[in-house]
Design an enzyme around this catalytic site. Sequence first.
Site, PDB file in Angstrom:
ATOM      1  N   HIS A  56       1.126  -1.108  -0.117  1.00  0.00           N
ATOM      2  CA  HIS A  56       0.034   0.012   0.189  1.00  0.00           C
ATOM      3  C   HIS A  56       1.247   1.851   0.379  1.00  0.00           C
ATOM      4  O   HIS A  56       1.281   1.393   0.660  1.00  0.00           O
ATOM      5  CB  HIS A  56      -1.342   0.348   1.328  1.00  0.00           C
ATOM      6  CG  HIS A  56      -1.504  -1.621   1.546  1.00  0.00           C
ATOM      7  ND1 HIS A  56      -2.864  -1.250   0.312  1.00  0.00           N
ATOM      8  CD2 HIS A  56      -1.638  -2.287   2.207  1.00  0.00           C
ATOM      9  CE1 HIS A  56      -3.529  -2.666   0.939  1.00  0.00           C
ATOM     10  NE2 HIS A  56      -2.894  -2.945   1.591  1.00  0.00           N
ATOM     11  N   HIS A  99      -3.931   1.648   8.905  1.00  0.00           N
ATOM     12  CA  HIS A  99      -4.338   1.079   7.837  1.00  0.00           C
ATOM     13  C   HIS A  99      -4.101   2.173   6.615  1.00  0.00           C
ATOM     14  O   HIS A  99      -4.761   3.155   6.933  1.00  0.00           O
ATOM     15  CB  HIS A  99      -5.159   0.118   7.224  1.00  0.00           C
ATOM     16  CG  HIS A  99      -4.982  -0.597   5.912  1.00  0.00           C
ATOM     17  ND1 HIS A  99      -5.061  -0.415   5.011  1.00  0.00           N
ATOM     18  CD2 HIS A  99      -5.457  -2.148   6.131  1.00  0.00           C
ATOM     19  CE1 HIS A  99      -4.872  -1.451   4.127  1.00  0.00           C
ATOM     20  NE2 HIS A  99      -5.263  -2.354   4.317  1.00  0.00           N
TER      21      HIS A  99
END
Length: 105
Positions: A56, A99
């Site tokens: 990510h 996250h």
Amino acid sequence: MSEDIQVLREGIKLVLRLVEWVKAQGYPITDLYLPVSDTDEDIDAYIRKQGMMTLHHACTCRMAPLEEDEVVDDELMVWGVDGLRVADASVFPGIIAGHTMGPPV
């Protein structure tokens, strides 16, 4: 890379033990794609064949003042390019504790 393989190998060994424990409890576990055996060689071959990276990305187009040679302003507009906006985790000035895909959504 060898350290990564060692960590992954130990994780897979743990999963194999867990699968055997669950099967011993009478739960039918089928259709798992597992290494041929629990030897280090077979687990390493499994890792090399099945392993992949899922990243990510973040902080590649940092938001900061132009004087700091960064990419976007506080409205996510790219410095020096009219009409171009970046609106994803790449504008984070630093990695967040959670996250990285949560805030952009």
